[in-house]
Design an enzyme around this catalytic site. Structure first.
Site, PDB file in Angstrom:
ATOM      1  CD1 TRP A   1      -3.009   1.409   0.777  1.00 46.76           C
ATOM      2  CD2 TRP A   1      -1.502   2.433   2.064  1.00 46.76           C
ATOM      3  NE1 TRP A   1      -3.509   2.654   1.098  1.00 46.76           N
ATOM      4  CE2 TRP A   1      -2.602   3.299   1.895  1.00 46.76           C
ATOM      5  CE3 TRP A   1      -0.425   2.854   2.842  1.00 46.76           C
ATOM      6  CZ2 TRP A   1      -2.653   4.564   2.465  1.00 46.76           C
ATOM      7  CZ3 TRP A   1      -0.470   4.122   3.414  1.00 46.76           C
ATOM      8  CH2 TRP A   1      -1.577   4.952   3.224  1.00 46.76           C
ATOM      9  CG  HIS A   2       3.258   2.490   3.298  1.00 52.72           C
ATOM     10  ND1 HIS A   2       2.584   1.538   4.037  1.00 52.72           N
ATOM     11  CD2 HIS A   2       3.228   3.627   4.042  1.00 52.72           C
ATOM     12  CE1 HIS A   2       2.178   2.086   5.175  1.00 52.72           C
ATOM     13  NE2 HIS A   2       2.549   3.339   5.199  1.00 52.72           N
ATOM     14  N   GLY A   3       3.815   1.719  -1.340  1.00 55.95           N
ATOM     15  CA  GLY A   3       4.519   2.030  -2.572  1.00 55.95           C
ATOM     16  C   GLY A   3       4.657   0.838  -3.487  1.00 55.95           C
TER      17      GLY A   3
END
Length: 464
Positions: free
Chosen positions: A319-321
């Site tokens: 989700w973060h990258g």
């Protein structure tokens, strides 16, 4: 464009709030909806239709889900359409190049990358929309029949582009009826100024050290300087994101909304388990409620429990990258959490000193993976081995003394404000309103002055 959007927000907040307070309640949601749409379109005009299409599809899908209670197949079809449509936008814009590049690496082909810019806040408002549609499907909340109310929930400008992640159930009642008291307005202003000061006066100042060392090159920096830079990034990401969250919560409070808390002094934790109860609380709550518990949570056997944790932390990293380093970052925490659940946690809970040293060492090290992942998103590859070598293979030098002198005050402020000491001081002086008001006024003036003069004003979580 992003910075002009932020300047627009600061410039027109007084006018937005003045009209908001003067309007009768039946028009307040409409006003917020229109202002939020204008704010988003100002900052991201090209992708405005993407957000609006997600709002419209999920609004209609929820109505159909609610109407087809006795027709499970049609109900499920409406839910799946909304799910595929909403998640599809996120996958397309955020992850398509990641999939293409890995496909090329495996097959040896040269499929061209799309090189799309990431729409502002898509990771955050996608999760908010999903929480609503999932809750309607499982009967936790009735479908919203008023498009303006639903649109207001999704687009509320304080937290639209970077959270905290607000579920529909968090503000459902306030969307239908809310009251604004002088105490709420005062709390909102206080939280906003505290968040602004955290972001501008602490995060921006200490964050520049990390960027300086990245430009210098880890191989050119001494080992103490590498650790100092990594510690600076650890404070930077905390005050950067928690500062924005405080600003969003404060603006929401001033409008009559109770947005959920997003940070609770995470660096005083004594275990990774506790850390993730205090860090980015709304994201952890979302994954727990919509991924971990549906998978069975901890009410399963040990093997299945570890599988459930793997899914959650794989997705948390992803989700973060769209980068393998972010996946590695998520799995890094998975390993630590599994070790703690297996045997370590009971020993950490008995310790007051070593447990905190353990936590800070492994969390600060985790930010090294995260920070290098951000650099890779910008096209700078191969930095993780260099950073690890700089941290763990001794590189002599006295350069760290110069930077410690230059950033010493920033480090002291960051350490002080990352502990509950400041909260206890505030509780003691809260009765002396003149003192609190004077302190907030000084923070506000200093923050505005910094914004006017400073050229370094990044915000990490706009990347997500």
């Amino acid at each position: 464009m992003l910075f002009s959007s932020i300047l627009f927000l600061f410039r027109f907040i007084p006018a937005v709030f003045l009209v908001y307070y003067l309007l009768p309640f039946r028009f307040k949601n409409l006003w917020l909806f229109l202002c939020s749409l204008f704010f988003y379109a100002w900052g991201e005009p090209r992708y405005f239709p993407v957000m609006m299409s997600s709002i419209l599809v999920n609004f209609l899908a929820a109505l159909l889900i609610d109407r087809w209670k006795e027709r499970p197949r049609l109900r499920r079809a409406a839910f799946l359409v909304s799910l595929v449509f909403t998640v599809g936008w996120l996958l397309f814009f955020k992850y398509m190049d990641f999939f293409i590049s890995n496909f090329n690496a495996v097959t040896g082909l040269a499929v061209p990358l799309l090189s799309l810019m990431l729409p502002l806040g898509i990771s955050f408002y996608t999760f908010q929309i999903l929480s609503y549609t999932v809750d309607v499907y499982y009967g936790r909340v009735p479908a919203e029949h008023n498009f303006i109310r639903f649109g207001t929930f999704v687009t509320l400008f304080p937290q639209l582009i970077a959270g905290p992640i607000v579920k529909y159930t968090d503000i459902n009642e306030e969307l239908h009826a809310r009251f604004i008291t002088p105490e709420m307005l005062g709390d909102g202003v206080r939280l906003f100024i505290m968040g602004l000061g955290s972001k501008v006066l602490i995060a921006n100042n200490i964050g520049s050290l990390w960027d300086t060392v990245v430009r210098m090159g880890f191989s050119q920096a001494s080992t103490p300087l590498c650790w100092l830079a990594l510690l600076a990034f650890s404070f930077y990401i905390y005050f950067d994101f928690s500062g924005y969250s405080l600003m969003a919560i404060g603006l929401g409070r001033a409008m009559g909304f109770q947005f959920p808390q997003n940070f609770n002094f995470p660096y005083i934790s004594r275990s990774v388990t506790e850390f993730w109860r205090r860090w980015h609380i709304t994201l952890g709550s979302w994954f727990r409620e919509y991924v971990y518990i549906p998978l069975g949570g901890n009410r399963v056997g040990r093997v299945r429990l570890y599988f459930n944790l793997f899914v959650v932390w794989f997705l948390t990293g992803f989700w973060h990258g769209a980068n393998w380093l972010f996946i590695l970052w998520g799995l890094y925490f998975l390993v630590l959490l599994v070790i703690e659940k297996a045997f370590l946690l009971r020993y950490l809970e008995k310790s007051r000193v070593w447990s905190r040293i353990y936590l800070l060492f492994f969390v600060v090290l985790s930010w090294g993976i995260f920070a290098v992942g951000l650099q890779e998103l910008q096209g700078k590859t191969g930095l993780l081995p260099q950073l690890l070598k700089g941290l763990f293979v001794w590189q002599g030098g006295s350069d760290w003394v110069y930077y410690l002198r230059s950033y010493g005050v920033s480090f002291l402020l960051a350490i002080f404000f990352s502990t509950p000491v400041i909260k206890k001081i505030y509780e003691r002086i809260s009765g002396k309103r003149w003192l609190v008001t004077a302190g907030l006024f000084i923070v506000l003036l200093a923050s505005v002055g910094y914004l006017v003069d400073a050229s370094y004003n990044p915000f990490l979580y706009f990347n997500f």
